[in-house]
Scaffold this motif. Structure first.
Motif, PDB file in Angstrom:
ATOM      1  N   UNK A   1     -14.484   7.832   1.268  1.00 27.18           N
ATOM      2  CA  UNK A   1     -12.870   8.463   1.417  1.00 27.18           C
ATOM      3  C   UNK A   1     -12.307   7.938  -0.017  1.00 27.18           C
ATOM      4  N   UNK A   2     -11.516   9.022  -0.288  1.00 27.99           N
ATOM      5  CA  UNK A   2     -10.623   8.766  -1.519  1.00 27.99           C
ATOM      6  C   UNK A   2      -9.446   7.919  -1.310  1.00 27.99           C
ATOM      7  N   UNK A   3      -8.862   7.291  -2.130  1.00 33.31           N
ATOM      8  CA  UNK A   3      -7.860   6.560  -2.167  1.00 33.31           C
ATOM      9  C   UNK A   3      -6.649   7.041  -1.614  1.00 33.31           C
ATOM     10  N   UNK A   4      -6.449   8.322  -1.823  1.00 30.75           N
ATOM     11  CA  UNK A   4      -5.282   9.112  -1.499  1.00 30.75           C
ATOM     12  C   UNK A   4      -5.224   9.166  -0.062  1.00 30.75           C
ATOM     13  N   UNK A   5      -6.309   9.692   0.449  1.00 35.54           N
ATOM     14  CA  UNK A   5      -6.589   9.622   2.182  1.00 35.54           C
ATOM     15  C   UNK A   5      -6.303   8.325   2.630  1.00 35.54           C
ATOM     16  N   UNK A   6      -6.987   7.283   2.203  1.00 33.30           N
ATOM     17  CA  UNK A   6      -6.666   6.090   2.980  1.00 33.30           C
ATOM     18  C   UNK A   6      -5.091   5.773   2.850  1.00 33.30           C
ATOM     19  N   UNK A   7      -4.623   6.156   1.562  1.00 36.45           N
ATOM     20  CA  UNK A   7      -3.058   5.597   1.472  1.00 36.45           C
ATOM     21  C   UNK A   7      -2.143   6.599   2.441  1.00 36.45           C
ATOM     22  N   UNK A   8      -2.734   7.926   2.570  1.00 37.13           N
ATOM     23  CA  UNK A   8      -1.937   8.587   3.431  1.00 37.13           C
ATOM     24  C   UNK A   8      -1.901   8.170   4.998  1.00 37.13           C
ATOM     25  N   UNK A   9      -3.404   7.690   5.283  1.00 36.67           N
ATOM     26  CA  UNK A   9      -3.541   7.125   6.702  1.00 36.67           C
ATOM     27  C   UNK A   9      -3.004   5.901   6.954  1.00 36.67           C
ATOM     28  N   UNK A  10      -2.831   4.959   6.098  1.00 37.72           N
ATOM     29  CA  UNK A  10      -1.903   3.773   6.219  1.00 37.72           C
ATOM     30  C   UNK A  10      -0.615   3.982   6.114  1.00 37.72           C
ATOM     31  N   UNK A  11      -0.104   4.991   5.549  1.00 34.59           N
ATOM     32  CA  UNK A  11       1.342   5.402   5.681  1.00 34.59           C
ATOM     33  C   UNK A  11       1.744   6.113   6.806  1.00 34.59           C
ATOM     34  N   UNK A  12       0.813   6.944   7.375  1.00 33.53           N
ATOM     35  CA  UNK A  12       0.967   7.724   8.624  1.00 33.53           C
ATOM     36  C   UNK A  12       1.020   6.574   9.968  1.00 33.53           C
ATOM     37  N   UNK A  13       0.211   5.643   9.763  1.00 31.98           N
ATOM     38  CA  UNK A  13       0.201   4.559  10.976  1.00 31.98           C
ATOM     39  C   UNK A  13       1.284   3.756  10.675  1.00 31.98           C
ATOM     40  N   UNK A  14       1.661   3.451   9.576  1.00 25.77           N
ATOM     41  CA  UNK A  14       2.804   2.624   9.359  1.00 25.77           C
ATOM     42  C   UNK A  14       4.156   3.350   9.877  1.00 25.77           C
ATOM     43  N   UNK A  15       4.079   4.740   9.693  1.00 22.46           N
ATOM     44  CA  UNK A  15       5.318   5.141  10.086  1.00 22.46           C
ATOM     45  C   UNK A  15       5.298   5.445  11.599  1.00 22.46           C
ATOM     46  N   UNK A  16       4.245   5.581  12.261  1.00 26.99           N
ATOM     47  CA  UNK A  16       4.247   5.768  13.685  1.00 26.99           C
ATOM     48  C   UNK A  16       4.382   4.356  14.345  1.00 26.99           C
ATOM     49  N   UNK A  17       3.923   3.223  13.832  1.00 21.94           N
ATOM     50  CA  UNK A  17       4.140   1.940  14.225  1.00 21.94           C
ATOM     51  C   UNK A  17       5.710   1.727  14.286  1.00 21.94           C
ATOM     52  N   UNK A  18       6.376   2.046  13.234  1.00 20.37           N
ATOM     53  CA  UNK A  18       7.805   1.780  12.940  1.00 20.37           C
ATOM     54  C   UNK A  18       8.552   2.388  14.052  1.00 20.37           C
ATOM     55  N   UNK A  19       7.973   3.664  14.243  1.00 22.77           N
ATOM     56  CA  UNK A  19       8.898   4.604  15.093  1.00 22.77           C
ATOM     57  C   UNK A  19       8.599   4.018  16.450  1.00 22.77           C
ATOM     58  N   UNK A  20       7.627   3.635  17.006  1.00 23.32           N
ATOM     59  CA  UNK A  20       7.006   2.860  18.216  1.00 23.32           C
ATOM     60  C   UNK A  20       7.970   1.613  18.361  1.00 23.32           C
ATOM     61  N   UNK A  21       7.810   0.775  17.360  1.00 25.40           N
ATOM     62  CA  UNK A  21       8.575  -0.563  17.452  1.00 25.40           C
ATOM     63  C   UNK A  21      10.193  -0.310  17.572  1.00 25.40           C
ATOM     64  N   UNK A  22      10.621   0.876  16.846  1.00 25.56           N
ATOM     65  CA  UNK A  22      12.041   1.199  16.829  1.00 25.56           C
ATOM     66  C   UNK A  22      12.404   1.842  18.355  1.00 25.56           C
ATOM     67  N   UNK A  23      11.394   2.595  18.812  1.00 18.64           N
ATOM     68  CA  UNK A  23      12.105   3.304  20.094  1.00 18.64           C
ATOM     69  C   UNK A  23      11.697   2.451  20.993  1.00 18.64           C
ATOM     70  N   UNK A  24      10.837   1.446  21.334  1.00 14.13           N
ATOM     71  CA  UNK A  24      10.764   0.546  22.448  1.00 14.13           C
ATOM     72  C   UNK A  24      11.932  -0.088  23.032  1.00 14.13           C
TER      73      UNK A  24
END
Length: 99
Positions: A1-24
């Motif tokens: 995997x290219x570093x850009x894809x890994x960064x995009x996945x980590x960012x997406x997971x972080x955003x979703x995690x933040x949304x879930x933590x905020x929404x709980x």
């Protein structure tokens, strides 16, 4: 995997995690409010059903009283008929026939 894809996945997971933590907390608060509303509606429904049951019981008692009055009236008419027939028998006439 290219570093850009890994960064995009980590960012997406972080955003979703933040949304879930905020929404709980918001979801928990919403759930508490919904539970309170449901409990209040349930109590109101139980009260309404109790009031309806009391009204039905009162109507049943009224109908029973009315039936008792009708029975007393029928008994009174039968007593009168028996007395009237006895009068006719004592006078030597045939009692009137029921139609």
């Amino acid at each position: 995997m290219s570093p850009e894809v890994v960064v995009a996945l980590v960012t997406a997971v972080s955003v979703i995690g933040a949304a879930v933590i905020t929404a709980i907390p918001a979801l928990m608060s919403l759930a508490r409010r919904a539970r309170g509303a449901v409990e209040a509606d349930g109590a109101a429904t139980r009260d309404a059903l109790t009031a309806i049951a009391a009204r039905v019981d009162a109507r049943i008692d009224d109908v029973r009283d009315d039936l008792d009055e009708v029975r007393e009236g029928v008994a009174h008419v039968r007593e009168w008929q028996a007395g009237h027939d006895a009068e006719h028998l004592l006078m030597g006439q045939r009692p009137p026939r029921d139609t």
